[in-house]
Motif scaffolding. Sequence first.
Motif, PDB file in Angstrom:
ATOM      1  N   LEU A 230    -115.985  -7.678  91.047  1.00  0.00           N
ATOM      2  CA  LEU A 230    -116.292  -9.030  90.611  1.00  0.00           C
ATOM      3  C   LEU A 230    -115.723  -9.282  89.226  1.00  0.00           C
ATOM      4  O   LEU A 230    -115.142 -10.340  88.958  1.00  0.00           O
ATOM      5  N   CYS A 231    -115.846  -8.305  88.357  1.00  0.00           N
ATOM      6  CA  CYS A 231    -115.311  -8.436  87.005  1.00  0.00           C
ATOM      7  C   CYS A 231    -113.786  -8.545  87.050  1.00  0.00           C
ATOM      8  O   CYS A 231    -113.191  -9.351  86.342  1.00  0.00           O
ATOM      9  N   CYS A 232    -113.160  -7.736  87.904  1.00  0.00           N
ATOM     10  CA  CYS A 232    -111.710  -7.779  88.037  1.00  0.00           C
ATOM     11  C   CYS A 232    -111.255  -9.131  88.582  1.00  0.00           C
ATOM     12  O   CYS A 232    -110.264  -9.703  88.113  1.00  0.00           O
ATOM     13  N   CYS A 233    -111.960  -9.673  89.548  1.00  0.00           N
ATOM     14  CA  CYS A 233    -111.617 -10.981  90.113  1.00  0.00           C
ATOM     15  C   CYS A 233    -111.801 -12.088  89.078  1.00  0.00           C
ATOM     16  O   CYS A 233    -110.992 -13.029  89.020  1.00  0.00           O
ATOM     17  N   CYS A 234    -112.837 -11.980  88.271  1.00  0.00           N
ATOM     18  CA  CYS A 234    -113.058 -12.985  87.225  1.00  0.00           C
ATOM     19  C   CYS A 234    -111.937 -12.936  86.192  1.00  0.00           C
ATOM     20  O   CYS A 234    -111.453 -13.979  85.744  1.00  0.00           O
ATOM     21  N   LYS A 235    -111.514 -11.743  85.806  1.00  0.00           N
ATOM     22  CA  LYS A 235    -110.422 -11.618  84.841  1.00  0.00           C
ATOM     23  C   LYS A 235    -109.134 -12.183  85.411  1.00  0.00           C
ATOM     24  O   LYS A 235    -108.395 -12.908  84.735  1.00  0.00           O
ATOM     25  N   LEU A 236    -108.851 -11.867  86.658  1.00  0.00           N
ATOM     26  CA  LEU A 236    -107.648 -12.364  87.298  1.00  0.00           C
ATOM     27  C   LEU A 236    -107.685 -13.889  87.442  1.00  0.00           C
ATOM     28  O   LEU A 236    -106.690 -14.568  87.187  1.00  0.00           O
ATOM     29  N   GLY A 237    -108.823 -14.413  87.826  1.00  0.00           N
ATOM     30  CA  GLY A 237    -108.973 -15.861  87.942  1.00  0.00           C
ATOM     31  C   GLY A 237    -108.823 -16.558  86.608  1.00  0.00           C
ATOM     32  O   GLY A 237    -108.203 -17.621  86.512  1.00  0.00           O
ATOM     33  N   PHE A 238    -109.360 -15.964  85.555  1.00  0.00           N
ATOM     34  CA  PHE A 238    -109.250 -16.538  84.223  1.00  0.00           C
ATOM     35  C   PHE A 238    -107.790 -16.541  83.756  1.00  0.00           C
ATOM     36  O   PHE A 238    -107.316 -17.520  83.185  1.00  0.00           O
ATOM     37  N   LYS A 239    -107.076 -15.448  84.021  1.00  0.00           N
ATOM     38  CA  LYS A 239    -105.659 -15.391  83.651  1.00  0.00           C
ATOM     39  C   LYS A 239    -104.856 -16.437  84.414  1.00  0.00           C
ATOM     40  O   LYS A 239    -103.980 -17.103  83.851  1.00  0.00           O
ATOM     41  N   LEU A 240    -105.150 -16.602  85.691  1.00  0.00           N
ATOM     42  CA  LEU A 240    -104.461 -17.601  86.499  1.00  0.00           C
ATOM     43  C   LEU A 240    -104.754 -19.007  85.991  1.00  0.00           C
ATOM     44  O   LEU A 240    -103.848 -19.839  85.883  1.00  0.00           O
ATOM     45  N   LEU A 241    -105.997 -19.283  85.663  1.00  0.00           N
ATOM     46  CA  LEU A 241    -106.384 -20.587  85.146  1.00  0.00           C
ATOM     47  C   LEU A 241    -105.704 -20.873  83.812  1.00  0.00           C
ATOM     48  O   LEU A 241    -105.188 -21.977  83.597  1.00  0.00           O
ATOM     49  N   CYS A 242    -105.671 -19.896  82.938  1.00  0.00           N
ATOM     50  CA  CYS A 242    -104.989 -20.075  81.648  1.00  0.00           C
ATOM     51  C   CYS A 242    -103.503 -20.311  81.838  1.00  0.00           C
ATOM     52  O   CYS A 242    -102.908 -21.155  81.163  1.00  0.00           O
ATOM     53  N   THR A 243    -102.887 -19.587  82.755  1.00  0.00           N
ATOM     54  CA  THR A 243    -101.466 -19.768  83.026  1.00  0.00           C
ATOM     55  C   THR A 243    -101.188 -21.177  83.524  1.00  0.00           C
ATOM     56  O   THR A 243    -100.231 -21.827  83.089  1.00  0.00           O
ATOM     57  N   LEU A 244    -102.004 -21.670  84.434  1.00  0.00           N
ATOM     58  CA  LEU A 244    -101.814 -23.030  84.948  1.00  0.00           C
ATOM     59  C   LEU A 244    -102.006 -24.077  83.862  1.00  0.00           C
ATOM     60  O   LEU A 244    -101.227 -25.031  83.763  1.00  0.00           O
ATOM     61  N   ILE A 245    -103.027 -23.902  83.039  1.00  0.00           N
ATOM     62  CA  ILE A 245    -103.293 -24.869  81.967  1.00  0.00           C
ATOM     63  C   ILE A 245    -102.141 -24.899  80.977  1.00  0.00           C
ATOM     64  O   ILE A 245    -101.650 -25.965  80.603  1.00  0.00           O
ATOM     65  N   PHE A 246    -101.679 -23.723  80.538  1.00  0.00           N
ATOM     66  CA  PHE A 246    -100.589 -23.678  79.568  1.00  0.00           C
ATOM     67  C   PHE A 246     -99.279 -24.170  80.171  1.00  0.00           C
ATOM     68  O   PHE A 246     -98.455 -24.763  79.471  1.00  0.00           O
ATOM     69  N   SER A 247     -99.070 -23.965  81.457  1.00  0.00           N
ATOM     70  CA  SER A 247     -97.874 -24.480  82.107  1.00  0.00           C
ATOM     71  C   SER A 247     -97.890 -25.999  82.135  1.00  0.00           C
ATOM     72  O   SER A 247     -96.876 -26.646  81.853  1.00  0.00           O
ATOM     73  N   VAL A 248     -99.020 -26.579  82.462  1.00  0.00           N
ATOM     74  CA  VAL A 248     -99.138 -28.036  82.498  1.00  0.00           C
ATOM     75  C   VAL A 248     -98.965 -28.610  81.096  1.00  0.00           C
ATOM     76  O   VAL A 248     -98.258 -29.605  80.897  1.00  0.00           O
ATOM     77  N   VAL A 249     -99.588 -27.980  80.103  1.00  0.00           N
ATOM     78  CA  VAL A 249     -99.453 -28.453  78.728  1.00  0.00           C
ATOM     79  C   VAL A 249     -97.998 -28.348  78.272  1.00  0.00           C
ATOM     80  O   VAL A 249     -97.461 -29.271  77.650  1.00  0.00           O
ATOM     81  N   GLY A 250     -97.340 -27.243  78.582  1.00  0.00           N
ATOM     82  CA  GLY A 250     -95.936 -27.082  78.214  1.00  0.00           C
ATOM     83  C   GLY A 250     -95.051 -28.115  78.880  1.00  0.00           C
ATOM     84  O   GLY A 250     -94.142 -28.672  78.259  1.00  0.00           O
ATOM     85  N   LEU A 251     -95.310 -28.393  80.143  1.00  0.00           N
ATOM     86  CA  LEU A 251     -94.543 -29.408  80.862  1.00  0.00           C
ATOM     87  C   LEU A 251     -94.754 -30.793  80.250  1.00  0.00           C
ATOM     88  O   LEU A 251     -93.803 -31.561  80.098  1.00  0.00           O
ATOM     89  N   LEU A 252     -95.984 -31.109  79.874  1.00  0.00           N
ATOM     90  CA  LEU A 252     -96.259 -32.399  79.244  1.00  0.00           C
ATOM     91  C   LEU A 252     -95.560 -32.514  77.892  1.00  0.00           C
ATOM     92  O   LEU A 252     -95.063 -33.588  77.536  1.00  0.00           O
ATOM     93  N   ILE A 253     -95.509 -31.419  77.145  1.00  0.00           N
ATOM     94  CA  ILE A 253     -94.820 -31.433  75.857  1.00  0.00           C
ATOM     95  C   ILE A 253     -93.328 -31.667  76.058  1.00  0.00           C
ATOM     96  O   ILE A 253     -92.706 -32.458  75.340  1.00  0.00           O
ATOM     97  N   ILE A 254     -92.742 -31.015  77.044  1.00  0.00           N
ATOM     98  CA  ILE A 254     -91.310 -31.193  77.312  1.00  0.00           C
ATOM     99  C   ILE A 254     -91.013 -32.625  77.730  1.00  0.00           C
ATOM    100  O   ILE A 254     -90.057 -33.245  77.244  1.00  0.00           O
ATOM    101  N   VAL A 255     -91.829 -33.188  78.602  1.00  0.00           N
ATOM    102  CA  VAL A 255     -91.632 -34.579  79.037  1.00  0.00           C
ATOM    103  C   VAL A 255     -91.789 -35.534  77.856  1.00  0.00           C
ATOM    104  O   VAL A 255     -91.002 -36.473  77.687  1.00  0.00           O
ATOM    105  N   ALA A 256     -92.785 -35.282  77.017  1.00  0.00           N
ATOM    106  CA  ALA A 256     -92.998 -36.139  75.851  1.00  0.00           C
ATOM    107  C   ALA A 256     -91.815 -36.062  74.892  1.00  0.00           C
ATOM    108  O   ALA A 256     -91.389 -37.083  74.336  1.00  0.00           O
TER     109      ALA A 256
END
Length: 76
Positions: A10-36
Amino acid sequence: MCLRLLGSCLCCCCKLGFKLLCTLIFSVVGLLIIVALVVYFCFFHNKTGQTTAAALTTTDASAKIRSLLHRIVDAI
């Protein structure tokens, strides 16, 4: 033993999910910065008295592309 294994999975799945969520958030933010930045440099940066349509009527396309790339590099 089973409870200990379940907790580590469960701890491993939570860590993996958190890393995936952070990656998606930073990717979206980076894409918005590039478009801006693209929108800013195309429409607002170093705007002269010419309109955008008047600036695009020149015949040498490679010169326009070269000048655009120089402006982007100079801004960085």
